[in-house]
Design an enzyme around this catalytic site. Structure first.
Site, PDB file in Angstrom:
ATOM      1  N   CYS A  81      -5.373  -2.502   2.817  1.00 49.77           N
ATOM      2  CA  CYS A  81      -5.209  -2.333   4.259  1.00 49.77           C
ATOM      3  C   CYS A  81      -6.316  -3.038   5.027  1.00 49.77           C
ATOM      4  CB  CYS A  81      -5.130  -0.845   4.597  1.00 49.77           C
ATOM      5  SG  CYS A  81      -4.635  -0.496   6.303  1.00 49.77           S
ATOM      6  N   GLU A 115       0.835  -1.203   0.000  1.00 48.65           N
ATOM      7  CA  GLU A 115       0.000   0.000   0.000  1.00 48.65           C
ATOM      8  C   GLU A 115       0.870   1.253   0.000  1.00 48.65           C
ATOM      9  OE1 GLU A 115      -3.413   2.007   2.921  1.00 48.65           O
ATOM     10  OE2 GLU A 115      -2.000   0.513   3.692  1.00 48.65           O
ATOM     11  N   LYS A 154      -9.402   2.520  -2.916  1.00 45.10           N
ATOM     12  CA  LYS A 154      -9.872   1.996  -1.636  1.00 45.10           C
ATOM     13  C   LYS A 154     -11.237   2.575  -1.294  1.00 45.10           C
ATOM     14  CE  LYS A 154      -8.443   1.373   3.177  1.00 45.10           C
ATOM     15  NZ  LYS A 154      -7.432   1.736   4.211  1.00 45.10           N
TER      16      LYS A 154
END
Length: 529
Positions: free
Chosen positions: A403, A285, A350
């Site tokens: 994440c 990430e 995301k």
């Protein structure tokens, strides 16, 4: 026991229960922690209704505060990355988050007293109430199901297999039911004989779960996906140094170097880059400390660093211009999929952002008070809107998760089309924020459980670790430990057939909880008549 003694014991019982979580995995402590909770609630059930609810809620809050304080202390590490700006918030964050999460525990124990009946039934009522409050904790205000009690029951590979039957919420119900059982034979509520019989039944049930897990693992036979080779790059870049302008080029060059040629653990080593068999190279990430998609030179260099038949999955900030020249640009926490020519073939933004870490809720109000996000993005990130499977040349369809998106059991298949399952979960993360603490271990344990719940392999790449290839049984095939710098290679395990939990979800759990509630209400109504 009353007053501060009862409150203090509840806090200690909760802190003890946190030892069941990663990295300690001392799940037998729950046989002490949960019974203490039950015995501390017992006296409250003798009080009038309002006082009973208030007293039980307070015991639950104290237990939850101790549990989350002991389990989430490492949150403060993130505020040390930019200590000059955020260190003053450490005492607030380390205590405020556990205090807020403990409210769900307070709700659960208060509701449990409405189902409280002497003997084993009070254990069942507590299991139902805490399962409900934990479910709420995973959904309200974007949700935060971290340290859910069910992970305590998934402390071993054998017991972890139960998740394929009931999922995380079912594990939470079973954990409370099984580990609180000794309280059924203690205290003044109920007959000891009934309590001992209940304890014996729960021990047999736990043995049955262990037997199921052992048989499932013994019969495990996972074939690898043909012609798919993975390389996970773990640069181990210190978060405090990552975004410094003088380090950006070096950090990027390190990523390129780790992407070239065989990893030290490779069993297909070759000196010829043109013969590199790697199908997918993964960076963590926000791997690049700049907007990779906007830098043609960097894209070309990234493409040149992978094999001729490879795809690079690279985490990066992505910038999108505003609707007009005067509008502020929007920033996304993204995963770019880059081919050897340097072209971006697909991307994922995301969707489920971290409050305060990636954006500030009620930004107008809290921003005026000086509270900003921990990210290096002014105003924080914008949320993506497109949950979908990604299909690229040479790879089966997979679901990207950035994440902590991997910790939400109800969301990991949000991008799957009707009737279509991903061949694997691709999870990239940057746990460098939390250093060498319990946080990265807890995150990895939760990610592994998603694989077991669905029978879908997990490919996980983290900046500082833990990076791993995990099969649908939760077995770690290849990994790099926390803090290690390097790359690891391996084949992609095949997905298993859809699990019972994957087919039925939480329906069996809801049915069981409903039966317990109905039985409890029925008994109460009979007593009134």
């Amino acid at each position: 026991m009353q007053g501060w003694r009862r409150s203090g014991l509840a806090v200690l019982a909760g802190a003890l229960g946190a030892l069941a979580q990663a990295p300690v995995h001392a799940f037998p402590v729950l046989w002490l922690s949960f019974p203490l909770l039950v015995l501390l609630i017992d006296p409250a059930t003798d009080a009038p209704p309002l006082r009973r609810l208030r007293a039980a809620a307070w015991v639950g809050w104290c237990y939850g505060f101790g549990y989350f304080l002991a389990g989430l202390w490492w949150i403060g590490s993130a505020f040390l990355v930019d200590a000059a700006a955020f260190a003053w918030l450490i005492p607030v964050a380390v205590t405020a988050l556990p205090a807020g999460l403990a409210l769900f525990m307070a709700l659960g124990t208060a509701v449990a007293t409405l189902l409280w009946r002497p003997g084993p039934w009070r254990i069942a009522g507590l299991a139902v109430a805490l399962t409900g409050s934990e479910w709420l904790r995973g959904h309200i205000l974007t949700g935060f199901p971290w340290l859910s009690f069910g992970y305590g029951l998934a402390a071993t590979d054998t017991l972890m297999q139960t998740a394929s039957l009931v999922g995380l919420n079912g594990l939470t119900f079973l954990a409370v039911l099984l580990f609180a059982a000794p309280a059924a034979a203690l205290g003044r509520q109920g007959r000891p004989r009934d309590g001992l019989a209940f304890v014996g039944a729960t021990l047999l049930g736990l043995a049955g779960l262990a037997a199921f897990g052992a048989i499932r693992l013994a019969s495990a036979n996972v074939a690898d996906v043909p012609d798919v080779r993975l390389r996970l790059v773990q640069p181990a870049i210190d978060q405090a140094l990552k975004w410094l302008p003088e380090n950006r080029l070096k950090n990027f060059e390190d990523m390129l170097a780790l992407s070239r040629g065989p990893a030290p653990t490779s069993d297909t080593a070759t000196a010829d880059p043109a013969a590199d068999p790697t199908t997918l190279v993964v960076w963590p990430e926000t791997a690049t400390p700049f907007a990779l998609a906007d830098d043609g030179y960097a894209l070309a260099a990234a493409g040149a660093a992978i094999g001729p038949k490879s795809i690079l999955a690279a985490g990066s900030v992505r910038v999108e211009p505003g609707p007009d020249p005067t509008a502020e640009p929007r920033y996304f926490n993204s995963l770019l999929f880059i081919d050897p020519s340097g072209a971006v073939r697909s991307l994922y933004d995301k969707v489920h952002l971290v409050p305060f870490g990636e954006y500030v809720p009620f930004q107008g109000v809290l921003g005026a008070l000086g509270l900003g996000s921990l990210s290096n993005v002014v105003g924080g990130f914008s949320a993506g809107t497109d949950n979908r499977l990604i299909t690229l040349p040479g790879l089966p369809a997979f679901e990207p998760l950035i994440c902590y998106e991997i910790i939400f059991p109800d969301e990991v298949l949000a991008g799957a089309a009707r009737g279509q399952r991903p061949a694997f979960f691709l999870n990239v993360t940057n746990d460098a924020w939390f250093g060498d603490t319990a946080g990265p271990y807890q995150h990895f344990a939760q990610a592994r459980l998603r694989a077991v719940e669905q029978g879908i392999p997990l490919v996980r790449d983290a900046n500082t670790g833990i990076s791993a290839i995990v099969d649908g049984y939760g077995k770690v095939r290849q990994f790099l430990p926390l803090g290690a710098r390097g790359a690891v290679e391996g084949p992609l395990p095949g997905a298993l057939a859809s699990t019972i939990y994957g087919k039925l979800g939480n329906f069996p759990l809801v049915l069981i909880c409903a039966i317990i509630v109905i039985c409890s209400i029925t008994v109460r109504l009979r007593r009134l008549h």
